[in-house]
Write a protein that holds these residues in place. Structure first.
Motif, PDB file in Angstrom:
ATOM      1  N   LEU A 114       1.134   3.349  -3.075  1.00 11.92           N
ATOM      2  CA  LEU A 114       1.149   4.051  -1.799  1.00 11.92           C
ATOM      3  C   LEU A 114      -0.264   4.076  -1.233  1.00 11.92           C
ATOM      4  N   VAL A 115      -0.383   3.700   0.028  1.00 15.53           N
ATOM      5  CA  VAL A 115      -1.687   3.686   0.678  1.00 15.53           C
ATOM      6  C   VAL A 115      -1.516   4.155   2.119  1.00 15.53           C
ATOM      7  N   SER A 158      -6.414  -0.491   1.907  1.00 13.04           N
ATOM      8  CA  SER A 158      -6.369  -1.803   1.248  1.00 13.04           C
ATOM      9  C   SER A 158      -5.714  -1.699  -0.122  1.00 13.04           C
ATOM     10  N   LEU A 159      -5.129  -2.796  -0.533  1.00 12.12           N
ATOM     11  CA  LEU A 159      -4.613  -2.956  -1.887  1.00 12.12           C
ATOM     12  C   LEU A 159      -4.841  -4.395  -2.316  1.00 12.12           C
ATOM     13  N   ARG A 160      -4.947  -4.595  -3.619  1.00  9.00           N
ATOM     14  CA  ARG A 160      -4.987  -5.948  -4.148  1.00  9.00           C
ATOM     15  C   ARG A 160      -3.860  -6.120  -5.153  1.00  9.00           C
ATOM     16  N   LEU A 161      -3.001  -7.058  -4.863  1.00 11.43           N
ATOM     17  CA  LEU A 161      -1.919  -7.393  -5.780  1.00 11.43           C
ATOM     18  C   LEU A 161      -2.359  -8.520  -6.700  1.00 11.43           C
ATOM     19  N   SER A 162      -1.864  -8.463  -7.926  1.00 14.49           N
ATOM     20  CA  SER A 162      -2.107  -9.526  -8.903  1.00 14.49           C
ATOM     21  C   SER A 162      -0.774 -10.016  -9.452  1.00 14.49           C
ATOM     22  N   THR A 208       5.040  -2.321   4.664  1.00 23.54           N
ATOM     23  CA  THR A 208       5.814  -1.713   3.585  1.00 23.54           C
ATOM     24  C   THR A 208       6.945  -2.642   3.153  1.00 23.54           C
ATOM     25  N   ALA A 209       6.978  -2.959   1.872  1.00 26.47           N
ATOM     26  CA  ALA A 209       7.977  -3.895   1.352  1.00 26.47           C
ATOM     27  C   ALA A 209       7.799  -4.026  -0.158  1.00 26.47           C
TER      28      ALA A 209
END
Length: 114
Positions: free
Chosen positions: A11-12, A17-21, A90-91
């Motif tokens: 949740l942001v 910002s977010l970083r997905l790996s 959002t997804a």
């Protein structure tokens, strides 16, 4: 056995910002085109970004200039740096590996609050 394991969702607030790996195993990672897809509630899954085995990239128009896809072949990991997130981002985000055969991760949820 092929595994693609996503992490980094959460949740942001809008503008954050977010970083997905996505960590891959069971494949010759460097030979695969790697991608991130997303599926919002009630919508079809769509391509967000792809990075080919040679390193070239493709982005959906909706994320150009905000998201960056990258890969580390030595770590068998692909990343998605997401900046200036908006509620429409959002997804559930899915990792995809493509090279003849196609493989999917189970997804990680990204929720952007307004």
């Amino acid at each position: 056995q092929v595994q693609l394991v996503e992490s980094g969702g959460g949740l942001v607030q809008a503008g954050g910002s977010l970083r997905l790996s996505c960590a891959a195993s069971g494949i010759i990672f460097s030979a695969y085109h790697m991608g991130w897809y997303r599926q919002a509630p009630g919508k079809q899954r769509e391509l967000v970004a792809r990075i080919r085995s040679g390193g070239s990239t493709v982005y959906a128009d909706s994320v150009k200039g905000r998201f960056t896809i990258s890969r580390e072949n030595a770590k068998k990991t692909v990343y998605l740096q997401m900046n200036s997130l908006q509620p429409e981002d959002t997804a559930v985000y899915y990792c995809n590996a493509l090279s003849g055969a196609e493989h999917w991760g189970k997804g990680t949820l990204v929720t952007v609050a307004s």
